[in-house]
Write a protein that holds these residues in place. Structure first.
Motif, PDB file in Angstrom:
ATOM      1  N   ALA A 148      49.382   1.255  21.242  1.00  0.00           N
ATOM      2  CA  ALA A 148      49.423   2.510  20.480  1.00  0.00           C
ATOM      3  C   ALA A 148      49.639   2.245  18.995  1.00  0.00           C
ATOM      4  O   ALA A 148      50.583   1.547  18.620  1.00  0.00           O
ATOM      5  CB  ALA A 148      50.530   3.413  21.020  1.00  0.00           C
ATOM      6  N   GLY A 149      48.757   2.787  18.172  1.00  0.00           N
ATOM      7  CA  GLY A 149      48.913   2.675  16.721  1.00  0.00           C
ATOM      8  C   GLY A 149      48.597   1.311  16.143  1.00  0.00           C
ATOM      9  O   GLY A 149      48.826   1.087  14.952  1.00  0.00           O
ATOM     10  N   GLU A 150      48.053   0.393  16.944  1.00  0.00           N
ATOM     11  CA  GLU A 150      47.910  -0.976  16.441  1.00  0.00           C
ATOM     12  C   GLU A 150      46.852  -1.107  15.357  1.00  0.00           C
ATOM     13  O   GLU A 150      46.979  -1.945  14.461  1.00  0.00           O
ATOM     14  CB  GLU A 150      47.603  -1.937  17.594  1.00  0.00           C
ATOM     15  CG  GLU A 150      47.768  -3.379  17.188  1.00  0.00           C
ATOM     16  CD  GLU A 150      47.762  -4.356  18.352  1.00  0.00           C
ATOM     17  OE1 GLU A 150      47.876  -5.570  18.081  1.00  0.00           O
ATOM     18  OE2 GLU A 150      47.631  -3.919  19.510  1.00  0.00           O
ATOM     19  N   PHE A 151      45.797  -0.300  15.408  1.00  0.00           N
ATOM     20  CA  PHE A 151      44.796  -0.361  14.340  1.00  0.00           C
ATOM     21  C   PHE A 151      45.427   0.049  13.007  1.00  0.00           C
ATOM     22  O   PHE A 151      45.230  -0.610  11.984  1.00  0.00           O
ATOM     23  CB  PHE A 151      43.610   0.553  14.674  1.00  0.00           C
ATOM     24  CG  PHE A 151      42.726   0.040  15.775  1.00  0.00           C
ATOM     25  CD1 PHE A 151      41.676  -0.828  15.503  1.00  0.00           C
ATOM     26  CD2 PHE A 151      42.956   0.414  17.086  1.00  0.00           C
ATOM     27  CE1 PHE A 151      40.865  -1.306  16.516  1.00  0.00           C
ATOM     28  CE2 PHE A 151      42.150  -0.049  18.112  1.00  0.00           C
ATOM     29  CZ  PHE A 151      41.107  -0.912  17.832  1.00  0.00           C
ATOM     30  N   THR A 152      46.194   1.135  13.018  1.00  0.00           N
ATOM     31  CA  THR A 152      46.832   1.600  11.780  1.00  0.00           C
ATOM     32  C   THR A 152      47.931   0.642  11.346  1.00  0.00           C
ATOM     33  O   THR A 152      48.144   0.427  10.146  1.00  0.00           O
ATOM     34  CB  THR A 152      47.405   3.015  11.978  1.00  0.00           C
ATOM     35  OG1 THR A 152      46.394   3.857  12.516  1.00  0.00           O
ATOM     36  CG2 THR A 152      47.867   3.596  10.650  1.00  0.00           C
ATOM     37  N   LYS A 153      48.643   0.050  12.300  1.00  0.00           N
ATOM     38  CA  LYS A 153      49.674  -0.918  11.945  1.00  0.00           C
ATOM     39  C   LYS A 153      49.046  -2.123  11.239  1.00  0.00           C
ATOM     40  O   LYS A 153      49.577  -2.619  10.238  1.00  0.00           O
ATOM     41  CB  LYS A 153      50.432  -1.387  13.183  1.00  0.00           C
ATOM     42  CG  LYS A 153      51.562  -2.362  12.844  1.00  0.00           C
ATOM     43  CD  LYS A 153      52.300  -2.854  14.073  1.00  0.00           C
ATOM     44  CE  LYS A 153      53.448  -3.786  13.666  1.00  0.00           C
ATOM     45  NZ  LYS A 153      54.163  -4.358  14.810  1.00  0.00           N
ATOM     46  N   ARG A 154      47.905  -2.576  11.736  1.00  0.00           N
ATOM     47  CA  ARG A 154      47.217  -3.698  11.068  1.00  0.00           C
ATOM     48  C   ARG A 154      46.766  -3.312   9.668  1.00  0.00           C
ATOM     49  O   ARG A 154      46.844  -4.110   8.734  1.00  0.00           O
ATOM     50  CB  ARG A 154      46.019  -4.137  11.913  1.00  0.00           C
ATOM     51  CG  ARG A 154      46.414  -4.867  13.183  1.00  0.00           C
ATOM     52  CD  ARG A 154      45.225  -5.490  13.867  1.00  0.00           C
ATOM     53  NE  ARG A 154      45.664  -6.307  14.999  1.00  0.00           N
ATOM     54  CZ  ARG A 154      44.956  -7.310  15.522  1.00  0.00           C
ATOM     55  NH1 ARG A 154      43.775  -7.614  15.016  1.00  0.00           N
ATOM     56  NH2 ARG A 154      45.419  -7.996  16.548  1.00  0.00           N
ATOM     57  N   ALA A 155      46.306  -2.067   9.520  1.00  0.00           N
ATOM     58  CA  ALA A 155      45.904  -1.605   8.193  1.00  0.00           C
ATOM     59  C   ALA A 155      47.088  -1.664   7.231  1.00  0.00           C
ATOM     60  O   ALA A 155      46.953  -2.082   6.072  1.00  0.00           O
ATOM     61  CB  ALA A 155      45.351  -0.191   8.282  1.00  0.00           C
ATOM     62  N   PHE A 156      48.262  -1.276   7.713  1.00  0.00           N
ATOM     63  CA  PHE A 156      49.477  -1.336   6.887  1.00  0.00           C
ATOM     64  C   PHE A 156      49.854  -2.784   6.580  1.00  0.00           C
ATOM     65  O   PHE A 156      50.100  -3.143   5.418  1.00  0.00           O
ATOM     66  CB  PHE A 156      50.621  -0.626   7.607  1.00  0.00           C
ATOM     67  CG  PHE A 156      51.984  -0.968   7.070  1.00  0.00           C
ATOM     68  CD1 PHE A 156      52.375  -0.557   5.809  1.00  0.00           C
ATOM     69  CD2 PHE A 156      52.866  -1.733   7.823  1.00  0.00           C
ATOM     70  CE1 PHE A 156      53.624  -0.889   5.297  1.00  0.00           C
ATOM     71  CE2 PHE A 156      54.119  -2.063   7.330  1.00  0.00           C
ATOM     72  CZ  PHE A 156      54.505  -1.646   6.066  1.00  0.00           C
ATOM     73  N   LEU A 157      49.909  -3.625   7.598  1.00  0.00           N
ATOM     74  CA  LEU A 157      50.318  -5.018   7.402  1.00  0.00           C
ATOM     75  C   LEU A 157      49.333  -5.785   6.511  1.00  0.00           C
ATOM     76  O   LEU A 157      49.726  -6.714   5.806  1.00  0.00           O
ATOM     77  CB  LEU A 157      50.452  -5.724   8.755  1.00  0.00           C
ATOM     78  CG  LEU A 157      51.594  -5.224   9.661  1.00  0.00           C
ATOM     79  CD1 LEU A 157      51.527  -5.898  11.024  1.00  0.00           C
ATOM     80  CD2 LEU A 157      52.948  -5.474   9.006  1.00  0.00           C
ATOM     81  N   ASN A 158      48.067  -5.382   6.535  1.00  0.00           N
ATOM     82  CA  ASN A 158      47.058  -6.049   5.719  1.00  0.00           C
ATOM     83  C   ASN A 158      46.920  -5.436   4.327  1.00  0.00           C
ATOM     84  O   ASN A 158      46.028  -5.806   3.557  1.00  0.00           O
ATOM     85  CB  ASN A 158      45.694  -6.013   6.425  1.00  0.00           C
ATOM     86  CG  ASN A 158      45.661  -6.905   7.658  1.00  0.00           C
ATOM     87  OD1 ASN A 158      46.293  -7.964   7.685  1.00  0.00           O
ATOM     88  ND2 ASN A 158      44.921  -6.500   8.680  1.00  0.00           N
TER      89      ASN A 158
END
Length: 457
Positions: free
Chosen positions: A114-124
């Motif tokens: 859940a939310g991993e695409f957006t989390k990657r966007a944040f971390l990147n």
């Protein structure tokens, strides 16, 4: 909890579950394009430019066609996650989606959490934490007003202001801490008058943001509007008229409504959550008494109150009623209902006396005027706030702590506290501001925030 690494290639449906015309499957990670290419028959996706769409088929391991698809290709860093990404548009059959997912998983991808695409966007570095949270609010928006709040936050207006304030506080903190190196010389690098003036401005701005939370929260969740009044005033009829459906039971028997009935409508892009309540009166009926108590509770919780008065009886002490409503310290309208049999002169007198509205819920008279007044009231309230409105509880909590820290720093300046303690209190305010945009965070906090997102986002 998100326990995997950024080196994984992740996959998930980006469209809702169930049958539909089209479904979208997202793939993101270093090997996203290569993995998609292995199951795709058409062009060689590893050789195509970024931001291009390609028609082809996806086949089973046995070579049977699963579906004809369109594949969109995005090269890093020019994608939502800033990673290599593909989006597979297929027919919206749950079976087809399942088969394509199985093929991608067999080639080395794993299911996203859940939310991993957006989390990657944040971390990147695609955006900060406040903007990432606005993505979820944007998806969940159900009215023009909540959409606008989420869109402004996602585009970074709120974040930019927080970054500016934090940067200036860091500058002052650095100057104050520099004084510690020259303690024996008693040198003052941070002008205390300038620091005090700046802190007063920041404190005022943070307080305005805190005050905007009540407004932002109701925009996000719908404006809770309690319909209250004595039994048989026409509360349930008004609810049904506003909703244009028979939601509540209407009867001439007093005390018919014993529980809370709620429903929502959108007026001019603003979502109102109307709450029909039990009639306010003294009663010996145990069940009705519970309903009356709940009605009083809803009056306290509501952001707006519609108080109905039966104009055919006029048994209310209107001066006392108005004073009671004013004591609630929230917007309200007094509505004289059942006015279809009153003369125009009497209606004008009633509206002028209490600045009230005359309606007939049953005959649907005055309802459009009521809606117009509701919209105007909300838009007037909006003007009273700054252009930036917060609607996130986590942001509110961090800003409240920032405000308390800034008050401590102002007190430190007044009492000429030692430089090391002054620096520590400034750093505390900096830390709380950093928590909002993700400059200061923990893995547990990130897991909690992104776990509330849907799969595929």
């Amino acid at each position: 909890m998100l326990t995997h690494t950024l080196s994984d290639t992740i996959v998930a449906p980006a469209s809702p579950a169930g049958v539909g015309a089209i479904a979208v499957i997202r793939v993101s990670g270093k090997n996203a394009i290569e993995i998609t290419n292995e199951i795709f028959s058409g062009k060689d996706l590893t050789q195509v430019p970024s931001h291009t769409i390609h028609f082809g088929t996806i086949r089973s391991e046995k070579g049977e066609i699963i579906d004809e698809v369109l594949v969109s290709v995005f090269h890093e860093p020019n994608s939502f996650t800033k990673e290599n990404s593909t989006e597979i548009s297929c027919h919206g059959s749950p079976y087809i989606v399942e088969q394509i997912l199985k093929r991608l998983l067999s080639k080395g991808a794993r299911m996203a959490e859940a939310g991993e695409f957006t989390k990657r966007a944040f971390l990147n570095g695609r955006f900060d934490l406040a903007q990432a949270e606005a993505v979820a609010d944007l998806i969940a928006s159900t009215s023009q007003a909540s959409h606008q709040v989420a869109m402004k936050q996602m585009r970074g207006g709120f974040s930019q202001k927080i970054k500016e304030l934090r940067s200036e506080l860091i500058r002052f903190a650095a100057l104050v801490e520099l004084e510690l190196d020259f303690a024996e010389e008693d040198v003052e690098f941070a002008n205390r008058a300038e620091l005090k003036s700046f802190l007063q401005n920041v404190t005022q701005y943070v307080n305005e943001l805190l005050q905007s939370f009540a407004w932002g929260n109701v925009l996000k969740n719908g404006i809770p509007t309690a319909i209250v009044g004595k039994p048989n005033a026409g509360k349930s009829t008004l609810l049904n008229t506003l909703l244009q459906e028979e939601k509540a039971i209407v009867s001439d028997i007093a005390g018919t409504t014993r529980d809370i009935i709620e429903d929502e409508i959108v007026l001019d892009g603003i979502r109102f959550r109307f709450i029909d309540t039990a009639g306010l009166r003294e009663t010996q009926d145990t069940i009705e008494a519970i309903g009356v108590e709940r009605a009083k509770q809803k009056m306290q919780e509501a952001s707006l109150i519609l108080y109905l008065v039966d104009s055919s009886e006029m048994s209310e002490n209107l001066d006392f009623l108005q004073k009671e409503l004013q004591n609630l310290q929230k917007p309200y309208f007094i509505l004289f209902n059942k006015t279809d049999k009153l003369s125009a002169e009497k209606i004008a007198e009633l509206e002028k006396t209490l600045n009230a509205l005359c309606i007939s819920a049953k005959e649907q008279k005055g309802i459009e005027k009521l809606k117009k007044n509701l919209i105007e009231l909300v838009k007037k309230q909006k003007i009273s706030h700054s252009d930036i409105v917060i609607s996130n509880v986590r942001h509110y909590d961090a800003l409240a702590k920032t405000y308390q820290s800034l008050q401590k720093v102002l007190a430190d300046i007044e009492t000429a506290i030692t430089t090391d303690l002054l620096a520590a209190d400034i750093r505390e305010a900096i830390r709380y501001l950093g928590e909002i945009i993700g400059e200061v965070t923990s893995e547990d906090l990130l897991d909690y925030i992104f776990s509330k997102f849907c799969i595929g986002k």
